[in-house]
Scaffold this motif. Structure first.
Motif, short mmCIF file in Angstrom:
data_model
loop_
_atom_site.label_atom_id
_atom_site.label_comp_id
_atom_site.label_asym_id
_atom_site.label_seq_id
_atom_site.Cartn_x
_atom_site.Cartn_y
_atom_site.Cartn_z
N LYS A 15 0.82 -1.21 0.00
CA LYS A 15 0.00 0.00 0.00
C LYS A 15 0.86 1.27 0.00
CE LYS A 15 -2.27 1.61 3.68
NZ LYS A 15 -3.21 1.74 4.78
N ALA A 16 1.86 1.33 0.87
CA ALA A 16 2.63 2.55 1.04
C ALA A 16 3.76 2.71 0.04
CB ALA A 16 3.18 2.61 2.46
N LYS A 17 4.45 1.61 -0.24
CA LYS A 17 5.66 1.72 -1.06
C LYS A 17 5.53 1.09 -2.44
CE LYS A 17 8.42 1.18 3.11
NZ LYS A 17 8.84 0.01 3.85
N ARG A 18 4.39 0.45 -2.70
CA ARG A 18 4.20 -0.25 -3.98
C ARG A 18 5.32 -1.28 -4.20
NH1 ARG A 18 -0.63 1.04 -4.00
NH2 ARG A 18 -1.38 2.93 -4.92
N THR A 19 5.71 -1.97 -3.13
CA THR A 19 6.78 -2.96 -3.18
C THR A 19 6.38 -4.19 -3.97
OG1 THR A 19 7.25 -2.20 -0.95
CG2 THR A 19 8.50 -4.08 -1.70
N TYR A 20 5.08 -4.50 -3.96
CA TYR A 20 4.59 -5.72 -4.61
C TYR A 20 3.44 -5.38 -5.55
CZ TYR A 20 6.89 -7.36 -0.39
OH TYR A 20 7.78 -7.54 0.62
N ARG A 21 3.22 -6.26 -6.54
CA ARG A 21 2.05 -6.13 -7.43
C ARG A 21 0.87 -6.86 -6.80
NH1 ARG A 21 0.39 -2.79 -10.45
NH2 ARG A 21 2.39 -2.66 -11.44
N PHE A 22 1.15 -7.99 -6.14
CA PHE A 22 0.07 -8.75 -5.51
C PHE A 22 0.61 -9.56 -4.34
CE2 PHE A 22 1.77 -11.53 -8.86
CZ PHE A 22 1.97 -12.72 -8.18
N ILE A 23 -0.32 -9.99 -3.49
CA ILE A 23 0.00 -10.88 -2.38
C ILE A 23 -1.09 -11.95 -2.34
CG2 ILE A 23 0.46 -11.10 0.09
CD1 ILE A 23 0.78 -8.02 0.16
N VAL A 24 -0.68 -13.21 -2.24
CA VAL A 24 -1.63 -14.31 -2.09
C VAL A 24 -1.52 -14.81 -0.65
CG1 VAL A 24 -2.31 -16.61 -2.89
CG2 VAL A 24 -1.42 -14.94 -4.53
N PHE A 25 -2.68 -14.89 0.02
CA PHE A 25 -2.73 -15.34 1.42
C PHE A 25 -3.40 -16.71 1.49
CE2 PHE A 25 -3.18 -10.70 1.40
CZ PHE A 25 -2.13 -10.32 2.23
N LYS A 26 -2.94 -17.51 2.44
CA LYS A 26 -3.47 -18.86 2.61
C LYS A 26 -3.81 -19.06 4.08
CE LYS A 26 -1.90 -23.63 2.22
NZ LYS A 26 -0.82 -24.51 1.83
N ILE A 27 -4.91 -19.77 4.34
CA ILE A 27 -5.23 -20.14 5.72
C ILE A 27 -4.53 -21.45 6.04
CG2 ILE A 27 -7.03 -20.91 7.30
CD1 ILE A 27 -8.93 -18.93 6.03
N GLU A 28 -3.69 -21.40 7.04
CA GLU A 28 -3.00 -22.59 7.53
C GLU A 28 -3.92 -23.22 8.56
OE1 GLU A 28 -0.70 -25.20 7.06
OE2 GLU A 28 0.26 -23.45 6.14
N GLU A 29 -4.65 -24.28 8.16
CA GLU A 29 -5.70 -24.83 9.02
C GLU A 29 -5.17 -25.39 10.34
OE1 GLU A 29 -8.78 -27.27 7.27
OE2 GLU A 29 -8.57 -26.23 5.36
N LYS A 30 -4.02 -26.04 10.33
CA LYS A 30 -3.48 -26.62 11.57
C LYS A 30 -3.14 -25.54 12.59
CE LYS A 30 -1.60 -30.92 9.69
NZ LYS A 30 -2.12 -30.76 8.32
N GLN A 31 -2.55 -24.44 12.11
CA GLN A 31 -2.16 -23.35 13.01
C GLN A 31 -3.29 -22.34 13.22
OE1 GLN A 31 1.16 -21.99 10.80
NE2 GLN A 31 2.43 -23.74 11.30
#
Length: 132
Positions: A15-31
Motif C-alpha cells: 500500500k505505502a511503497k508499492r513494493t509488490y504487485r500482488f499478495i496471495v494469502f493462505k489459511i494454515e488450518e493446523k495453526q
C-alpha cells in the motif's frame, strides 16, 4: 482465525511503497492462522497473479491494479479477492467465507472487493469496470 503479522506487514509495504504487485494469502488450518503464501514483484503481470491462485483451493489475494482514468490520470486501486473455486473442499470454502471479514479488517486500505469462484469473475474487464 489469527492473522500472521507478516500479512499486515507485506500489505502495508504494497500500500505505502508499492513494493509488490500482488499478495496471495493462505489459511494454515493446523495453526488456525492466515499466512502469506506468495508475493509478486511490481514487474509481474496480471497473468502471473492469476497463475498463483490454485484451481482447486481457496485463497485470499490482494492486487494493486494500475489504470488510466477517462481524464487521462494514472491511478491505482487495491483489490481484495476472495478466491473460492467451485471445486474446492466444502470445509475450506466455509473456513475462508467465515474468516474473510475479520481478515479484511486487518488490511486497512482495501478499495474494492471481489468474490470469485472461477477466473472469469475476476478477469481484467471486471477490474476495469470496478476501478472507476
Amino acid at each position: 482465525m489469527a492473522v500472521h503479522d507478516d500479512c499486515k506487514l507485506k500489505f502495508l509495504e504494497l500500500k505505502a511503497k508499492r513494493t509488490y504487485r500482488f499478495i496471495v494469502f493462505k489459511i494454515e488450518e493446523k495453526q488456525k492462522q492466515v499466512i502469506v503464501e506468495k508475493v509478486g514483484e511490481p514487474t509481474e503481470s496480471y497473468e502471473d497473479f492469476t497463475s498463483n491462485l490454485p484451481a482447486d483451493e481457496c485463497r485470499y489475494a490482494v492486487y494493486d491494479y494500475d489504470f488510466v482514468t477517462a481524464e487521462n490520470c494514472q491511478k491505482s486501486k487495491i483489490f481484495f479477492i476472495a478466491w473460492s473455486p467451485d471445486v474446492a473442499r466444502v470445509r475450506s470454502k466455509m473456513i475462508y467465507a467465515s474468516s474473510k471479514d475479520r481478515f479484511k479488517r486487518e488490511l486497512d486500505g482495501i478499495q474494492v472487493e471481489l468474490q470469485a469462484t472461477d477466473p472469469t469473475e475476476m478477469d481484467l474487464d471486471v477490474f476495469r469496470s470496478r476501478a472507476n
